[in-house]
Design a protein around this motif. Structure first.
Motif: not given
Ligand code: TA6
Length: 313
Positions: A266, A207, A241, A89-90, A69, A239, A94, A187, A251
């Motif tokens: 981003e 977001d 956030w 996610n993402h 993080r 992006v 990473r 979002k 979190m």
């Molecule tokens: O870039 C913004 C985002 O997609 C948010 O929606 C938020 O969830 C953040 O990234 C962090 O995502 P992560 O998977 O690192 O918790």
């Protein structure tokens, strides 16, 4: 991996990190740390400036499979929610261990290139052949280049982001400039299309995907007394956030109130159509991040780059 051959006294060293070695990259203008876990920039500090990136305490004891993080996570080969259930996610870049491809230095700059190639684990998530390379250059600015090469026989499509967490004094006093008039997908309220009017302020959760923004953005932080500029190439989207108290304090990998200490701006390709990469083709996205100190009236102090002496060739 044998890292000694990539080290250079006073310029590039490797230290132990929780899940992988961390490269320490030093130039006359500043230094950065890059974790091989995630190909993740952990820190960047120009000489005479305070740290530019925010990094959570939890990064010091990161568990395998979890994303660090803070810093600059590489979101790839998809940004945001997974294309199908059960995927991270993402993307997965990473949370993989990258290897060192090369290091080099000139008078004013020092660079490291990391690489990621498919493994059984990545093929199970995304069945494509690729070479992903991240070059991090420390000079008068921090420059990141993320290059995707399709090394397979079939085309593939990606979305991506250099998910930069910029360290700020208090997000409540920060604004992000350079996106006035841009359409965005919001979002935070559950998915609403809107248009930016003036600078972005952080009065609550933000977001947003600005899917047609390919020019520079600036983080204006009167608290620290500086601006951070983010210039880019090969990126069609920005992006922005910050989770605010409601989501931020919930979190698990952030301490209470940490959400006040960063904004994410981003450099992305997301929100519109994905990037198609044909067999043998390459796609590159570049972010150039510079810290600009402000005087007491909030005006940029020009020509005040500080330097340190480092070994040269
Ligand atoms: O870039 C913004 C985002 O997609 C948010 O929606 C938020 O969830 C953040 O990234 C962090 O995502 P992560 O998977 O690192 O918790």
């Amino acid at each position: 991996m044998q890292l000694d051959k990539f080290a250079a006294p006073g310029r590039i060293a490797f230290r132990d990190g929780p899940l992988s070695p961390v490269a320490v990259v030093v130039s006359p203008y500043g230094s950065a740390e890059v974790s091989l876990y995630g190909g993740h920039v952990l820190s960047y500090r120009p000489v005479g400036h305070s740290p530019v990136l925010w990094l959570a305490e939890s990064a010091k004891s990161i568990a395998p499979g979890k994303a660090i993080r803070g810093g600059i996570p590489v979101c790839w080969p998809w940004f945001g929610a997974a294309p199908r259930a059960g995927l991270p996610n993402h993307g997965f870049a990473r949370t993989q261990i990258w290897s060192v491809v090369s290091t080099e230095y000139e008078k004013d700059t020092t660079s490291i290139t990391l690489g990621l190639v498919p493994t059984d684990a990545t093929r199970a998530l995304w069945p494509h052949d690729f070479l992903l390379q991240l070059t991090v250059t420390v000079g008068p600015a921090l420059v990141l280049t993320l290059e995707t090469e399709n090394t397979g026989a079939a085309p593939f499509a990606i979305t991506e982001a250099l998910h930069s967490y910029f360290r700020v004094r208090d997000v409540a006093g920060v604004s992000v400039m350079g996106l006035d008039g841009q359409p965005y997908f919001d979002k935070a309220p559950g998915g609403v299309d809107s248009v930016q009017s003036g600078p972005i302020a952080f009065a609550g959760e933000v977001d947003r995907i600005y899917a047609r923004h390919s020019s520079a953005a600036i983080v204006n932080d009167p608290g620290v007394g500086r601006r951070i500029s983010i210039e880019k190439t090969g990126s069609a989207a920005t992006v922005v956030w910050n989770p605010a108290a409601g989501k931020g304090d919930a979190m698990a990998d952030m301490a209470q109130g940490d959400w006040r200490r960063f904004v994410c701006v981003e450099t992305a390709n997301a929100g519109a159509g994905p990037i198609e990469v044909a067999p043998g083709a390459k796609h590159a996205v570049t972010a150039t991040i510079a810290s600009i100190l402000l005087d007491k009236d909030g005006n940029p102090i020009k020509g005040r780059e500080e330097r340190i002496d480092v070994p040269s060739r």
